[in-house]
Write a protein that holds these residues in place. Structure first.
Motif, PDB file in Angstrom:
ATOM      1  N   GLY A 123       0.829  -1.209   0.000  1.00 40.32           N
ATOM      2  CA  GLY A 123       0.000   0.000   0.000  1.00 40.32           C
ATOM      3  C   GLY A 123       0.859   1.252   0.000  1.00 40.32           C
ATOM      4  N   ASP A 124       0.307   2.311   0.546  1.00 37.55           N
ATOM      5  CA  ASP A 124       1.034   3.579   0.574  1.00 37.55           C
ATOM      6  C   ASP A 124       2.114   3.572   1.651  1.00 37.55           C
ATOM      7  OD1 ASP A 124      -0.340   4.769  -1.435  1.00 37.55           O
ATOM      8  OD2 ASP A 124      -1.864   5.645  -0.132  1.00 37.55           O
ATOM      9  N   ILE A 125       3.308   3.965   1.242  1.00 37.95           N
ATOM     10  CA  ILE A 125       4.373   4.194   2.220  1.00 37.95           C
ATOM     11  C   ILE A 125       4.881   5.611   1.979  1.00 37.95           C
ATOM     12  CG2 ILE A 125       6.686   3.493   2.995  1.00 37.95           C
ATOM     13  CD1 ILE A 125       6.010   0.663   2.118  1.00 37.95           C
ATOM     14  N   TYR A 126       4.929   6.394   3.059  1.00 37.27           N
ATOM     15  CA  TYR A 126       5.312   7.800   2.882  1.00 37.27           C
ATOM     16  C   TYR A 126       6.821   7.960   2.998  1.00 37.27           C
ATOM     17  CZ  TYR A 126       0.456   8.796   2.662  1.00 37.27           C
ATOM     18  OH  TYR A 126      -0.848   8.809   2.253  1.00 37.27           O
ATOM     19  N   LYS A 170      10.431   6.493  10.679  1.00 35.68           N
ATOM     20  CA  LYS A 170       9.529   7.365   9.919  1.00 35.68           C
ATOM     21  C   LYS A 170       9.001   6.723   8.640  1.00 35.68           C
ATOM     22  CE  LYS A 170      12.104  11.151  10.132  1.00 35.68           C
ATOM     23  NZ  LYS A 170      12.514  12.568  10.063  1.00 35.68           N
ATOM     24  N   ALA A 171       9.694   5.687   8.158  1.00 34.40           N
ATOM     25  CA  ALA A 171       9.200   4.989   6.962  1.00 34.40           C
ATOM     26  C   ALA A 171       7.931   4.194   7.278  1.00 34.40           C
ATOM     27  CB  ALA A 171      10.278   4.061   6.414  1.00 34.40           C
ATOM     28  N   PHE A 172       7.639   4.015   8.570  1.00 31.85           N
ATOM     29  CA  PHE A 172       6.471   3.223   8.990  1.00 31.85           C
ATOM     30  C   PHE A 172       5.365   4.128   9.522  1.00 31.85           C
ATOM     31  CE2 PHE A 172      10.240   0.610   9.292  1.00 31.85           C
ATOM     32  CZ  PHE A 172       9.848  -0.601   8.729  1.00 31.85           C
ATOM     33  N   MET A 173       5.479   5.421   9.262  1.00 28.69           N
ATOM     34  CA  MET A 173       4.533   6.363   9.857  1.00 28.69           C
ATOM     35  C   MET A 173       3.763   7.140   8.799  1.00 28.69           C
ATOM     36  SD  MET A 173       7.087   7.499  12.821  1.00 28.69           S
ATOM     37  CE  MET A 173       6.229   8.036  14.195  1.00 28.69           C
ATOM     38  N   CYS A 199       5.955  13.342  18.378  1.00 28.47           N
ATOM     39  CA  CYS A 199       4.880  12.723  17.588  1.00 28.47           C
ATOM     40  C   CYS A 199       3.568  12.646  18.359  1.00 28.47           C
ATOM     41  CB  CYS A 199       5.282  11.310  17.206  1.00 28.47           C
ATOM     42  SG  CYS A 199       6.659  11.283  16.078  1.00 28.47           S
ATOM     43  N   ASP A 200       2.444  12.690  17.623  1.00 29.65           N
ATOM     44  CA  ASP A 200       1.157  12.497  18.294  1.00 29.65           C
ATOM     45  C   ASP A 200       0.837  11.000  18.365  1.00 29.65           C
ATOM     46  OD1 ASP A 200       0.345  11.837  15.767  1.00 29.65           O
ATOM     47  OD2 ASP A 200      -0.719  13.697  15.395  1.00 29.65           O
ATOM     48  N   ALA A 201      -0.280  10.697  19.047  1.00 31.71           N
ATOM     49  CA  ALA A 201      -0.609   9.284  19.295  1.00 31.71           C
ATOM     50  C   ALA A 201      -0.725   8.489  17.998  1.00 31.71           C
ATOM     51  CB  ALA A 201      -1.906   9.185  20.096  1.00 31.71           C
ATOM     52  N   VAL A 202      -1.347   9.083  16.976  1.00 31.56           N
ATOM     53  CA  VAL A 202      -1.599   8.288  15.771  1.00 31.56           C
ATOM     54  C   VAL A 202      -0.301   7.943  15.046  1.00 31.56           C
ATOM     55  CG1 VAL A 202      -2.009  10.123  14.064  1.00 31.56           C
ATOM     56  CG2 VAL A 202      -3.236   7.963  13.884  1.00 31.56           C
ATOM     57  N   ALA A 203       0.696   8.813  15.141  1.00 30.98           N
ATOM     58  CA  ALA A 203       1.981   8.520  14.504  1.00 30.98           C
ATOM     59  C   ALA A 203       2.608   7.297  15.170  1.00 30.98           C
ATOM     60  CB  ALA A 203       2.903   9.731  14.628  1.00 30.98           C
ATOM     61  N   SER A 220       2.445  -0.757  11.565  1.00 32.91           N
ATOM     62  CA  SER A 220       3.058  -0.979  10.248  1.00 32.91           C
ATOM     63  C   SER A 220       4.380  -1.725  10.294  1.00 32.91           C
ATOM     64  CB  SER A 220       3.300   0.355   9.540  1.00 32.91           C
ATOM     65  OG  SER A 220       2.102   1.063   9.423  1.00 32.91           O
ATOM     66  N   CYS A 221       4.998  -1.821  11.469  1.00 29.62           N
ATOM     67  CA  CYS A 221       6.324  -2.430  11.538  1.00 29.62           C
ATOM     68  C   CYS A 221       6.232  -3.780  12.250  1.00 29.62           C
ATOM     69  CB  CYS A 221       7.259  -1.484  12.308  1.00 29.62           C
ATOM     70  SG  CYS A 221       8.890  -2.179  12.523  1.00 29.62           S
ATOM     71  N   ASP A 222       6.701  -4.828  11.571  1.00 30.82           N
ATOM     72  CA  ASP A 222       6.515  -6.174  12.135  1.00 30.82           C
ATOM     73  C   ASP A 222       7.444  -6.473  13.313  1.00 30.82           C
ATOM     74  OD1 ASP A 222       8.949  -6.718  10.988  1.00 30.82           O
ATOM     75  OD2 ASP A 222       8.220  -8.268   9.611  1.00 30.82           O
ATOM     76  N   HIS A 223       8.321  -5.503  13.645  1.00 31.22           N
ATOM     77  CA  HIS A 223       9.135  -5.664  14.851  1.00 31.22           C
ATOM     78  C   HIS A 223       8.234  -5.683  16.093  1.00 31.22           C
ATOM     79  CE1 HIS A 223      12.424  -5.107  17.696  1.00 31.22           C
ATOM     80  NE2 HIS A 223      11.754  -4.096  18.207  1.00 31.22           N
ATOM     81  N   PHE A 224       7.109  -4.962  16.010  1.00 25.83           N
ATOM     82  CA  PHE A 224       6.173  -4.918  17.143  1.00 25.83           C
ATOM     83  C   PHE A 224       5.249  -6.121  17.063  1.00 25.83           C
ATOM     84  CE2 PHE A 224       7.626  -0.627  16.480  1.00 25.83           C
ATOM     85  CZ  PHE A 224       7.905  -0.204  17.758  1.00 25.83           C
TER      86      PHE A 224
END
Ligand SMILES: [Zn+2]
Length: 320
Positions: free
Chosen positions: A96-99, A117-120, A133-137, A144-148
Motif C-alpha cells: 500500500g502507501d508508504i510515505y 519514519k518509513a512506517f509512519m 509525535c502524536d498518538a496516531v503517529a 506498520s512495523c513487524d518488529h512490534f
C-alpha cells in the motif's frame, strides 16, 4: 453568577466526553514514547546485526538523486536500494502507501528514528523523535512495523477511534461512544501490561473515563457541590491546556487532510466553518489559533480558486 467560557463548554456532556477522550490520547502518547524509542533502537540494531553492510560505515552515494518525494522513492545507490528492500521486508503495508517522503535515506545507517519514519503517516519529515509525535503517529508505527509483536486488530481499533475524535467537526462524542472507546484503548494497553509505565497509564485512563470531571476553582469549593469520590477535580488551566493541545492537533490534521486531498473540499469547508464558529464563541481559546486557522483558510481558498480555474478550462475545452 457568570460562568466562564470553559464552564459553559463543559456543560455540554458530549463536548466534555470529547475532551476526555482526547486527554486519553495524550496520556497514551506520553506512556508509549519511551517504549517506542527503545524498540526502534533495538529494531535498528537487529537490522545492522543481520546485515552489517547497512551500518554507519556505509554512506549514500546518490545524494539528491536518493531523495524520496511523498509516496515515491527510486533509490539511485546500492545502499539506499538495500535499505528500501529491508524496510519493505518489515512493512505490514508493503503493497500500500508508504510515505517515503518522511525520510532522509542517507541517515538510515546511523539514525534509528529515520528508519521509524518509513512506517509512519505523512507529514512527519521534521519530527526528530517520539516525543515530537502524536498518538496516531506512534500507533501507526506499531501497526506498520513487524518488529512490534502485538494483535494488530487492537491497534487499528484505537487508530479508528482517534480518527473519529479528530475528525468530529462538532467536537462531540456520545457517552456510549466513550464507553466503547474505553474498552478498545484498554484492550490495546493490556497488550503492554508488563511495562510498568504503560500499566500505570492504563489505570489512570480507566479512572479518567469512569469518573466525572469537575472544575476545581481555588477558594470556591462549593461551585460543583461538595467534593465527591466519583469526580476528578481539575483546575481551569489544566483543562484549558488539554483543550489547546487537542485543538492544535485537530487543526493540523484538517490541514494535512486538505493538503493530501484525503477528504472532499466541501468537507474541508465544513470543518473550517465549524472551527471558526467554535473559536469565535470561545475567545479564551480562539486567540491562540489565529495562525493555524489562517493557514487552513488560505489553503482552502487557494485550492478553491485552482478548482474553479480547472472547471473553467474544462468548460472551455468542451467548446473547442
Ligand atoms: Zn542513496
Amino acid at each position: 453568577m457568570v460562568l466562564s467560557e470553559l464552564a459553559l463548554r463543559l456543560n455540554s456532556a458530549e463536548y466534555k466526553n470529547w475532551v476526555k477522550a482526547g486527554h486519553c490520547l495524550l496520556l497514551l502518547r506520553g506512556c508509549l514514547q519511551d517504549f517506542i524509542r527503545a524498540e526502534v533502537e533495538a529494531f535498528h540494531r537487529l537490522i545492522l546485526a543481520a546485515t552489517p553492510s547497512l551500518g554507519p560505515r556505509a554512506s549514500c552515494l546518490g545524494s539528491v538523486r536518493c531523495t524520496p518525494r511523498a509516496r515515491q522513492f527510486q533509490p539511485q545507490c546500492q545502499l539506499c536500494t538495500e535499505w528500501k528492500r529491508e524496510i519493505l521486508k518489515h512493512h505490514t503495508n508493503r503493497n500500500g502507501d508508504i510515505y517515503w517522503g518522511n525520510c532522509k535515506p542517507e541517515r538510515w545507517p546511523f539514525d534509528p528514528w529515520e528508519l521509524a519514519k518509513a512506517f509512519m503517516p505523512r507529514g512527519l519529515a521534521d519530527k526528530k523523535g517520539p516525543e515530537e509525535c502524536d498518538a496516531v503517529a506512534l500507533l501507526s508505527l506499531i501497526n506498520s512495523c513487524d518488529h512490534f509483536r502485538i494483535d494488530r486488530k487492537k491497534v487499528i481499533e484505537v487508530i479508528k477511534c482517534r480518527n473519529e475524535i479528530m475528525h468530529s467537526s462538532e467536537m462531540k462524542v456520545s457517552s456510549s461512544w466513550l464507553q466503547d472507546f474505553q474498552m478498545k484503548i484498554q484492550s490495546f494497553l493490556n497488550e503492554f501490561r508488563n511495562i510498568p509505565e504503560i500499566a500505570a497509564t492504563s489505570a489512570r485512563i480507566e479512572k479518567l473515563l469512569t469518573f466525572d470531571w469537575a472544575v476545581h476553582i481555588p477558594g470556591d469549593d462549593q461551585l460543583d457541590g461538595p467534593k465527591s469520590d466519583t469526580k476528578i477535580y481539575l483546575s481551569e488551566s489544566e483543562i484549558s491546556e488539554i483543550e489547546m493541545e487537542l485543538l492544535r492537533e485537530k487543526l493540523q490534521e484538517s490541514y494535512l487532510q486538505a493538503e493530501g486531498q484525503a477528504i472532499p473540499p466541501e468537507e474541508v469547508a465544513k470543518h473550517v466553518e465549524a472551527m471558526k464558529i467554535f473559536l469565535k464563541n470561545n475567545k479564551d481559546l480562539g486567540s491562540s489559533f489565529e495562525e493555524e486557522m489562517q493557514k487552513l483558510e488560505d489553503f482552502h481558498l487557494q485550492h478553491q480558486t485552482v478548482r474553479a480555474e480547472e472547471a473553467g478550462k474544462g468548460r472551455l475545452k468542451e467548446f473547442l
